[in-house]
Design an enzyme around this catalytic site. Structure first.
Site, short mmCIF file in Angstrom:
data_model
loop_
_atom_site.label_atom_id
_atom_site.label_comp_id
_atom_site.label_asym_id
_atom_site.label_seq_id
_atom_site.Cartn_x
_atom_site.Cartn_y
_atom_site.Cartn_z
CE LYS A 136 -19.23 -64.28 31.04
NZ LYS A 136 -18.85 -63.90 30.23
CG ASP A 161 -13.23 -57.69 28.27
OD1 ASP A 161 -12.68 -58.86 29.04
OD2 ASP A 161 -14.16 -57.83 29.07
CE1 TYR A 193 -21.15 -60.63 27.49
CE2 TYR A 193 -20.81 -58.14 29.23
CZ TYR A 193 -21.49 -59.51 28.69
OH TYR A 193 -22.42 -60.40 29.66
NE ARG A 246 -19.25 -52.08 52.42
CZ ARG A 246 -18.99 -51.01 52.82
NH1 ARG A 246 -17.82 -50.37 52.52
NH2 ARG A 246 -19.30 -50.40 54.30
#
Ligand SMILES: *Cc1c(COP(=O)(O)O)cnc(C)c1O
Length: 390
Positions: free
Chosen positions: A194, A169, A98, A46
């Site tokens: 994406k 973004d 978004y 992690r």
């Protein structure tokens, strides 16, 4: 080094343990300690994993930033980023964003005490929304799905003057076309799902920053919150980055060809593409981007659910699906898909109407895609015809 070289080599030296040219998938959760806290830099996955480290270095390099952090999804990246703020802190965000980001703001962080103002994306509206508690500006550019372009360097200058962080973004543009940190932004976020990963086979997110203190806080939160990507997802994303430059060139080539075709089609009302000379964003896009990008949106002159469904069903190559940025062409219906989580009045105010279609051209042959759209548009017009389902 230039972009294509960086995308293949930066942060991606041959594996130090074995000499493997391609970064291995270190599928391990933990690491041997040769005495308490004596180890090779990794203690638990992690906190850190070698495959992820290479991805994070590569992400930093392609955005021309100092530090990269990767996450399980774009939303996980955004969640971690917003966690640097405190109750009472205020964010000014451009209203066309978004849908999932809007939902995260309104339904997760607003109940926890963050405050949000939504503005149209120009300088004056951002400036007049600033309060003494404003800690962050948040923009996407080009925006999803209307492909509006906002002036990053002007907004960054305004933010700096008021000691406000500005987040961009950069999912739609990708660092191939636009590098917000170079334009003065403080923080870049991505849905690497994406274009960056690019093959519709992995979900991921990223944050890239230059400032040491912001990085250390985000690094702490990445480990404390724990929404990290696994080694295999990191590896898939890394593999995608290697071809990002080539893919973006073809995405853009196809997007421009399609945008030009759609402008001439009688069933089409309006085409949104910042790389078209007729776009109101053309000159700004040329200033801050290296191209118009890969996405195209358009409205049909006439549209109800039947017409739109006939169009989608008439397509044989382009698939109706959520998401974007993959090698295969995808089309979506923002008002009921990606932006379904935005209340209808707000959706309409932004301009996400019932006749709006968003297209993510893949890297197939442009003529084949245009032929497919042509036949899809023909079947959308044919009211009697019952389209065959895919
Ligand atoms: C998809 C997307 C996100 C969310 O990313 P996920 O990887 O789906 O969590 C955020 N911003 C933009 C612009 C997106 O397109």
């Amino acid at each position: 080094m230039n972009f294509s070289t960086k995308a293949i080599h930066s942060g991606q030296d041959p594996d130090s343990a074995t000499g493997a040219i391609i970064t291995p998938i270190y599928q391990t959760s933990t690491y041997f300690q040769n005495g308490v806290n004596i180890h090779k830099g990794y203690e638990y996955s992690r906190t850190g994993n070698p495959t992820r480290t290479v991805l994070e270095n590569s992400l930093a390099a392609i955005e021309n930033g100092k530090y990269g952090l990767s996450f399980a999804s774009g939303m996980a990246a955004e969640h971690t980023l917003l966690s640097i703020l405190k109750p009472g802190d205020h964010i000014v965000a451009a209203e066309d964003m978004y849908g999932g980001t809007f939902r995260l703001f309104e339904e997760v962080f607003k109940p926890l005490g963050l405050r949000f103002s939504y503005v149209v994306g120009d300088l004056e509206s951002f400036e007049s929304a600033i309060t003494p508690n404003t800690k962050m500006f948040w923009i996407e550019t080009p925006t999803n799905p209307l492909l509006r372009v906002y002036n990053i360097s002007k907004l960054a200058t305004l933010a700096k003057r008021h000691n406000i962080l500005i987040t961009v973004d950069n999912t739609f543009a990708t660092p191939f076309f636009q590098q917000p940190l170079n334009l003065g932004a403080d923080i870049v976020v991505h849905s690497t799902t994406k274009y960056i990963a690019g093959h519709s086979d992995v979900v991921g997110g990223a944050i890239i920053v230059n400032d040491d203190e912001t990085y250390l806080r985000l690094k702490f939160l990445q480990n404390a919150i724990g929404s990290i990507p696994g080694p295999f997802d990191s590896w898939l994303t890394l593999r995608g980055i290697k071809t990002l430059a080539l893919r973006m060139l073809q995405h853009q080539h196809n997007a421009l060809a399609i945008a030009k075709f759609l402008t001439t089609h009688s069933a089409v009302e309006h085409v949104y593409y910042p790389g078209l000379e007729s776009s109101p964003y053309y000159s700004l896009a040329r200033e801050q981007m290296k191209g118009g990008g890969g996405m195209v949106s358009f409205t049909l002159k006439q549209a109800d659910v039947n017409i739109v469904n006939n169009f989608f069903k008439g397509l044989k190559v382009i698939a109706l699906a959520e998401s974007l940025g993959g090698v295969e062409s995808l089309v979506s219906y923002p008002s009921l898909m990606t932006h379904g989580s935005i209340p209808p009045e707000k959706r309409l105010k932004i301009g996400i109407t019932e006749n709006l279609i968003r297209l993510s051209p893949g890297i197939e042959d442009a003529d084949d895609l245009i032929a497919d759209l042509d036949q899809g548009l023909a079947s959308s017009q044919n009211k009697d015809k019952i389209s065959n389902c895919k």
